[in-house]
Design a protein around this motif. Structure first.
Motif, PDB file in Angstrom:
ATOM      1  N   THR A  17     -33.535  20.421  17.682  1.00  0.00           N
ATOM      2  CA  THR A  17     -32.849  21.033  18.830  1.00  0.00           C
ATOM      3  C   THR A  17     -31.345  21.043  18.624  1.00  0.00           C
ATOM      4  OG1 THR A  17     -32.854  18.965  20.120  1.00  0.00           O
ATOM      5  CG2 THR A  17     -34.701  20.505  20.474  1.00  0.00           C
ATOM      6  N   ALA A  21     -29.159  24.435  18.748  1.00  0.00           N
ATOM      7  CA  ALA A  21     -27.931  24.623  19.529  1.00  0.00           C
ATOM      8  C   ALA A  21     -26.820  25.166  18.635  1.00  0.00           C
ATOM      9  CB  ALA A  21     -27.519  23.305  20.189  1.00  0.00           C
ATOM     10  N   LYS A  66     -32.872  12.395  26.104  1.00  0.00           N
ATOM     11  CA  LYS A  66     -31.627  12.883  26.714  1.00  0.00           C
ATOM     12  C   LYS A  66     -30.907  13.850  25.780  1.00  0.00           C
ATOM     13  CE  LYS A  66     -30.744   8.923  29.727  1.00  0.00           C
ATOM     14  NZ  LYS A  66     -29.863   7.760  29.967  1.00  0.00           N
ATOM     15  N   LEU A  69     -32.849  17.162  25.795  1.00  0.00           N
ATOM     16  CA  LEU A  69     -32.594  17.909  27.031  1.00  0.00           C
ATOM     17  C   LEU A  69     -31.186  18.500  27.055  1.00  0.00           C
ATOM     18  CD1 LEU A  69     -34.386  15.582  29.592  1.00  0.00           C
ATOM     19  CD2 LEU A  69     -35.108  17.857  28.839  1.00  0.00           C
ATOM     20  N   ALA A  70     -30.202  17.767  26.550  1.00  0.00           N
ATOM     21  CA  ALA A  70     -28.831  18.293  26.491  1.00  0.00           C
ATOM     22  C   ALA A  70     -28.759  19.487  25.540  1.00  0.00           C
ATOM     23  CB  ALA A  70     -27.860  17.191  26.061  1.00  0.00           C
ATOM     24  N   ASN A  71     -29.433  19.391  24.403  1.00  0.00           N
ATOM     25  CA  ASN A  71     -29.470  20.517  23.466  1.00  0.00           C
ATOM     26  C   ASN A  71     -30.160  21.714  24.096  1.00  0.00           C
ATOM     27  OD1 ASN A  71     -28.153  19.146  21.380  1.00  0.00           O
ATOM     28  ND2 ASN A  71     -30.061  18.362  20.526  1.00  0.00           N
ATOM     29  N   ASP A  72     -31.264  21.461  24.789  1.00  0.00           N
ATOM     30  CA  ASP A  72     -31.993  22.534  25.457  1.00  0.00           C
ATOM     31  C   ASP A  72     -31.099  23.233  26.482  1.00  0.00           C
ATOM     32  OD1 ASP A  72     -34.590  23.936  26.112  1.00  0.00           O
ATOM     33  OD2 ASP A  72     -34.139  23.031  28.060  1.00  0.00           O
ATOM     34  N   ARG A  73     -30.357  22.468  27.257  1.00  0.00           N
ATOM     35  CA  ARG A  73     -29.465  23.048  28.262  1.00  0.00           C
ATOM     36  C   ARG A  73     -28.399  23.921  27.588  1.00  0.00           C
ATOM     37  NH1 ARG A  73     -29.339  25.920  31.807  1.00  0.00           N
ATOM     38  NH2 ARG A  73     -31.202  24.806  32.361  1.00  0.00           N
ATOM     39  N   GLU A  74     -27.822  23.429  26.491  1.00  0.00           N
ATOM     40  CA  GLU A  74     -26.808  24.214  25.792  1.00  0.00           C
ATOM     41  C   GLU A  74     -27.394  25.515  25.260  1.00  0.00           C
ATOM     42  OE1 GLU A  74     -23.521  23.994  22.192  1.00  0.00           O
ATOM     43  OE2 GLU A  74     -24.839  22.265  22.503  1.00  0.00           O
ATOM     44  N   ARG A  76     -29.974  27.160  26.393  1.00  0.00           N
ATOM     45  CA  ARG A  76     -30.237  28.046  27.537  1.00  0.00           C
ATOM     46  C   ARG A  76     -28.947  28.645  28.091  1.00  0.00           C
ATOM     47  NH1 ARG A  76     -35.423  27.664  29.733  1.00  0.00           N
ATOM     48  NH2 ARG A  76     -36.664  26.027  28.794  1.00  0.00           N
ATOM     49  N   ASP A  77     -27.904  27.840  28.180  1.00  0.00           N
ATOM     50  CA  ASP A  77     -26.616  28.346  28.678  1.00  0.00           C
ATOM     51  C   ASP A  77     -26.083  29.480  27.808  1.00  0.00           C
ATOM     52  OD1 ASP A  77     -26.660  26.547  30.782  1.00  0.00           O
ATOM     53  OD2 ASP A  77     -25.209  25.158  29.873  1.00  0.00           O
ATOM     54  N   GLU A  80     -29.463  32.548  27.824  1.00  0.00           N
ATOM     55  CA  GLU A  80     -29.956  33.181  29.054  1.00  0.00           C
ATOM     56  C   GLU A  80     -29.131  34.397  29.490  1.00  0.00           C
ATOM     57  OE1 GLU A  80     -30.736  30.257  32.087  1.00  0.00           O
ATOM     58  OE2 GLU A  80     -32.705  29.832  31.229  1.00  0.00           O
TER      59      GLU A  80
END
Length: 92
Positions: A17, A21, A66, A69-74, A76-77, A80
């Motif tokens: 991940t 990113a 954690k 999840l932080a990599n996933d959020r980045e 997606r940001d 998306e």
């Protein structure tokens, strides 16, 4: 699957991940897609008889989750807005 196997699996997923990113940051969608496939393959193992961890190993697993999840959020940001701008593109 041993507790060491569990941590190794989560470390591999965190590494993938992180690479995803980095690929998203530079707009390398081909690499992002390939890494996503590798990550999905690795993550499938997470549902197959993973033993519970305790103590320091549990804390390490939480730290890795954690990071994932932080990599996933980045990712997606970054992706998306592009995905929302492409007509007819469906998210899974």
């Amino acid at each position: 699957m041993t507790s060491s196997d569990v941590l190794s699996m989560y470390e591999n997923i965190a590494g993938l991940t992180n690479q995803m990113a980095a690929a998203a940051r530079i707009g390398d969608l081909d690499r992002l897609g390939k890494l996503e496939g590798q990550c999905a393959t690795e993550a499938r193992a997470a549902g197959a008889g993973v033993p519970a961890l305790s103590g320091g190993q549990r804390l390490r697993k939480i730290d890795l989750l954690k990071q994932i999840l932080a990599n996933d959020r980045e990712i997606r940001d970054i992706t998306e807005p592009w995905m929302n701008a492409v007509p007819g593109l469906t998210r899974q």
